[in-house]
Design a protein around this motif. Structure first.
Motif, short mmCIF file in Angstrom:
data_model
loop_
_atom_site.label_atom_id
_atom_site.label_comp_id
_atom_site.label_asym_id
_atom_site.label_seq_id
_atom_site.Cartn_x
_atom_site.Cartn_y
_atom_site.Cartn_z
N ARG A 1 7.55 -23.52 5.35
CA ARG A 1 6.45 -23.44 6.91
C ARG A 1 5.14 -23.50 6.51
NH1 ARG A 1 8.85 -17.25 6.73
NH2 ARG A 1 11.00 -17.32 6.85
N THR B 1 5.51 -19.43 10.91
CA THR B 1 4.76 -17.91 10.87
C THR B 1 3.36 -17.61 11.50
OG1 THR B 1 4.18 -17.86 9.06
CG2 THR B 1 6.46 -18.61 8.92
N ASP B 2 3.46 -16.50 11.68
CA ASP B 2 1.75 -15.51 11.71
C ASP B 2 1.40 -16.12 9.88
OD1 ASP B 2 3.34 -13.26 10.57
OD2 ASP B 2 3.47 -12.77 12.23
N ASP C 1 0.97 -13.10 8.26
CA ASP C 1 1.68 -12.41 7.51
C ASP C 1 3.18 -12.91 6.97
OD1 ASP C 1 0.32 -9.99 7.89
OD2 ASP C 1 0.36 -9.12 10.21
N GLY C 2 3.47 -13.92 7.85
CA GLY C 2 4.78 -14.64 7.48
C GLY C 2 5.99 -14.56 8.31
N ARG C 3 6.03 -13.85 9.64
CA ARG C 3 6.45 -13.70 10.29
C ARG C 3 7.28 -15.16 11.05
NH1 ARG C 3 4.16 -7.86 10.10
NH2 ARG C 3 2.46 -9.20 12.41
N PRO C 4 8.03 -15.42 11.15
CA PRO C 4 8.27 -16.57 12.17
C PRO C 4 8.17 -16.39 13.08
CG PRO C 4 10.33 -16.11 10.59
CD PRO C 4 9.30 -14.45 10.79
N ALA C 5 7.05 -16.75 14.17
CA ALA C 5 6.60 -17.24 15.22
C ALA C 5 7.95 -17.45 16.24
CB ALA C 5 5.33 -17.98 15.35
N ARG C 6 7.14 -17.05 17.44
CA ARG C 6 8.01 -17.47 18.70
C ARG C 6 8.34 -19.46 19.00
NH1 ARG C 6 6.90 -14.83 23.86
NH2 ARG C 6 9.11 -15.92 23.91
N GLN D 1 9.51 -24.17 9.51
CA GLN D 1 9.09 -22.73 10.42
C GLN D 1 8.03 -21.89 10.57
OE1 GLN D 1 11.04 -20.68 11.49
NE2 GLN D 1 11.89 -19.25 9.90
#
Length: 295
Positions: free
Chosen positions: A231, A126-127, A129-134, A124
């Motif tokens: 992650r 992420t960026d 900030d912890g948001r999943p990347a495309r 996984q």
């Protein structure tokens, strides 16, 4: 393809090309791991001085090896050079702007061990900030899927599967899941799978070589999978901001190469010409917009 391997040793391959200060953090995160590893830092003729700083800071750590290329070979060819010098039985191909957790090596090796059919594993990404990347969970980017994604019709795939896009919908479970392609920011392969397919296709310089590798791993009979429970933080694009047009040109070249190699639509002369025109028109338009913004 490479040297004899050492069982239980993980070879982390990082390619640098004027990658900036985040490279230092990437190296530190890998060397903080407690698991047996070696880190091969392959330098594509960087001029920013960061590779030298990394080498000086970790001179006493025998796990770090710096391999220098006389010029910028591109991502895939540089990874192949690193793999040829690696001695681990598992390869981790990691972008220089990624930060891995301290238990990363142990987790990905456990995921690989859960199924000997896995020839490519993603995590996984992420960026910061912890948001999943495309791009973590992808399908092969056929012409139909690419058009569905670009037009927004992919949002209707739950109702009309024929309009499925490149990005796969979120997984329902938390275990290791089969996908068609994973993020090129972090790819984990058994050495045997990498060598079986001959590593990266060096006809790519940058972009789509990851999709190509995933496709060939699957075609060789291996499973491509993702472990969403592990992650890696990725400051996407930090390596390309200094030369956006250079990077964009090679990205579009990569898209064209992938299309002509794998998409059945490329056998139709009219579709082939339309895709070529679409790819390079997009490059020109995007280049003009970037130039206007910089001015």
């Amino acid at each position: 393809m490479g040297t004899e391997s050492i069982a239980g040793l993980t070879s982390v391959i990082v390619v640098a090309a004027d990658s900036g200060p985040l490279l230092r953090s990437c190296v530190e995160s890998i060397l903080a791991a407690r698991d047996p590893l070696e880190l091969l830092l392959v330098d594509n003729a960087s001029g920013d001085g960061v590779v030298e700083q990394v080498e000086a800071a970790h001179r006493a750590d025998a796990r770090l090896r710096v391999l220098r290329n006389a010029g910028n070979l591109g991502f895939g060819p540089a990874c192949n050079r690193g793999a040829a010098q690696a001695v681990g039985d598992v390869f981790v191909l990691l972008n220089p702007d990624c930060i891995a957790p301290h238990d990363f090596i142990g987790r990905v090796r456990a995921a690989l061990s859960s199924d000997p059919r896995i020839g490519m594993l993603g995590v996984q990404v992420t960026d910061t900030d912890g948001r999943p990347a495309r791009g973590n969970r992808r399908r092969d980017p056929t012409l139909r899927r690419a058009l569905a994604t670009l037009t927004g019709l992919a949002r209707l795939e739950a109702r009309w599967p024929a309009w499925q896009g490149v990005e796969m919908p979120p997984a329902n479970g938390a275990g290791v899941e089969t996908v068609e392609a994973v993020s090129g920011a972090c790819m984990i392969l058994p050495r045997a799978a990498f060598e079986r397919v001959g590593g990266f296709d060096e006809g790519y310089f940058l972009h789509a070589e990851d999709l190509d590798l995933c496709r060939r791993v699957r075609d060789a009979g291996w499973r491509v999978a993702i472990d969403p429970g592990t992650r890696v933080a990725h400051a996407q694009g930090s390596s390309s901001r200094a030369r956006p047009l250079f990077v964009a040109r090679h990205k579009h070249r990569g898209m064209w190469r992938y299309f002509t190699k794998f998409d059945p639509a490329a056998r139709n002369p009219l579709l082939r010409a339309a895709v070529w025109l679409g790819i390079w028109s997009h490059f020109v338009t995007a280049g003009l917009l970037k130039s206007a913004r910089r001015r």
